[in-house]
Design a protein around this motif. Structure first.
Motif, short mmCIF file in Angstrom:
data_model
loop_
_atom_site.label_atom_id
_atom_site.label_comp_id
_atom_site.label_asym_id
_atom_site.label_seq_id
_atom_site.Cartn_x
_atom_site.Cartn_y
_atom_site.Cartn_z
N SER A 49 0.83 -1.20 0.00
CA SER A 49 0.00 0.00 0.00
C SER A 49 0.86 1.25 0.00
CB SER A 49 -0.93 0.01 1.22
OG SER A 49 -0.18 0.21 2.42
N ALA A 50 0.23 2.38 -0.32
CA ALA A 50 0.89 3.67 -0.24
C ALA A 50 -0.14 4.72 0.13
CB ALA A 50 1.56 4.03 -1.56
N ILE A 51 0.33 5.79 0.76
CA ILE A 51 -0.53 6.90 1.12
C ILE A 51 0.24 8.20 0.95
CG2 ILE A 51 0.08 6.68 3.58
CD1 ILE A 51 -2.82 7.59 4.21
N SER A 52 -0.41 9.19 0.37
CA SER A 52 0.24 10.46 0.10
C SER A 52 0.52 11.21 1.40
CB SER A 52 -0.63 11.32 -0.81
OG SER A 52 -1.89 11.59 -0.21
N GLY A 53 1.37 12.22 1.30
CA GLY A 53 1.79 12.96 2.48
C GLY A 53 0.65 13.56 3.28
N THR A 70 -4.87 1.66 4.70
CA THR A 70 -3.75 2.37 5.30
C THR A 70 -4.18 3.79 5.65
OG1 THR A 70 -1.38 2.91 5.08
CG2 THR A 70 -2.78 3.22 3.13
N SER A 71 -3.64 4.32 6.72
CA SER A 71 -3.96 5.67 7.16
C SER A 71 -2.75 6.26 7.86
CB SER A 71 -5.18 5.68 8.08
OG SER A 71 -4.95 4.90 9.24
N ARG A 72 -2.79 7.55 8.11
CA ARG A 72 -1.69 8.18 8.82
C ARG A 72 -2.21 9.29 9.71
NH1 ARG A 72 2.13 10.14 4.21
NH2 ARG A 72 3.33 11.06 5.94
N ASP A 73 -1.51 9.52 10.79
CA ASP A 73 -1.80 10.61 11.71
C ASP A 73 -0.57 11.49 11.74
OD1 ASP A 73 -2.33 12.34 13.79
OD2 ASP A 73 -3.16 10.81 15.11
N ASN A 74 -0.59 12.56 10.95
CA ASN A 74 0.59 13.40 10.83
C ASN A 74 0.91 14.16 12.12
OD1 ASN A 74 1.03 12.56 8.24
ND2 ASN A 74 0.21 14.41 7.26
N ALA A 75 -0.10 14.37 12.96
CA ALA A 75 0.14 15.01 14.24
C ALA A 75 0.92 14.11 15.18
CB ALA A 75 -1.17 15.44 14.89
N ARG A 76 0.82 12.80 14.97
CA ARG A 76 1.52 11.82 15.79
C ARG A 76 2.70 11.18 15.07
NH1 ARG A 76 -0.25 12.49 21.08
NH2 ARG A 76 -2.53 12.66 21.10
N ASN A 77 2.96 11.58 13.82
CA ASN A 77 4.04 11.00 13.01
C ASN A 77 3.93 9.47 12.95
OD1 ASN A 77 5.01 13.57 12.62
ND2 ASN A 77 6.88 13.30 13.81
N LEU A 79 2.11 5.96 10.95
CA LEU A 79 1.47 5.31 9.82
C LEU A 79 0.81 4.03 10.32
CD1 LEU A 79 1.19 4.91 6.63
CD2 LEU A 79 3.29 3.55 6.85
N TYR A 80 -0.33 3.67 9.71
CA TYR A 80 -1.07 2.47 10.11
C TYR A 80 -1.41 1.59 8.91
CZ TYR A 80 -1.91 5.32 14.26
OH TYR A 80 -1.75 6.11 15.37
N LEU A 81 -1.54 0.29 9.17
CA LEU A 81 -2.07 -0.64 8.20
C LEU A 81 -3.06 -1.56 8.91
CD1 LEU A 81 -2.02 -1.86 5.30
CD2 LEU A 81 -0.32 -3.50 6.17
N ARG A 82 -4.30 -1.58 8.44
CA ARG A 82 -5.33 -2.47 8.95
C ARG A 82 -5.55 -3.59 7.94
NH1 ARG A 82 -7.90 -4.20 13.61
NH2 ARG A 82 -10.05 -4.82 13.14
#
Length: 124
Positions: A49-53, A70-77, A79-82
């Motif tokens: 998978s990939a996710i943009s910035g 896939t998801s990301r929390d930029n405030a927490r730096n 990355l996730y994969l479910r």
């Protein structure tokens, strides 16, 4: 120093679900495209998978579409994969990866960071 550290449940049952995390440090996290890549026993690297910035665009391996997110929390730096409806074939070492293109068009360079990987075993 730049670092990516993966974590998550290592042993899961077929049909179950898991969430992997990747904690980033030492670089501007939101400027990097983040990916998950896995390596199964006896096989090479497979892109997952990939996710943009900014998190607005996601991409998935055709063989896993419908089962993963896939998801990301930029405030927490982070990355996730479910992964849902796990199969024995999902057994692999999972790596997170950060990529960024830098420099002028005349001299473009790739910045890349790899995590150490985390083992996922799907078995009853």
């Amino acid at each position: 120093e730049v670092h990516l550290v993966e974590s998550g449940e290592g042993l899961v049952q077929p049909g179950g679900s898991l969430t992997l995390s990747c904690a980033a440090s030492g670089f501007t996290f939101e400027a990097y495209t983040m990916s998950w890549v896995r390596e199964a026993p006896g096989k090479g690297l497979e892109w997952v998978s990939a996710i943009s910035g900014n998190g607005r665009s996601t991409y998935y391996a055709e063989s896993m579409k419908g089962r993963i997110a896939t998801s990301r929390d930029n405030a927490r730096n982070t990355l996730y994969l479910r992964v849902n409806r796990l199969k024995p074939e999902d057994t692999a070492k999972y790596y997170c990866n950060a990529k960024r293109m830098v420099g002028p068009v005349e001299n473009v360079r790739l910045l890349e960071v790899w995590g150490q990987g985390t083992q996922v075993t799907v078995s009853s």
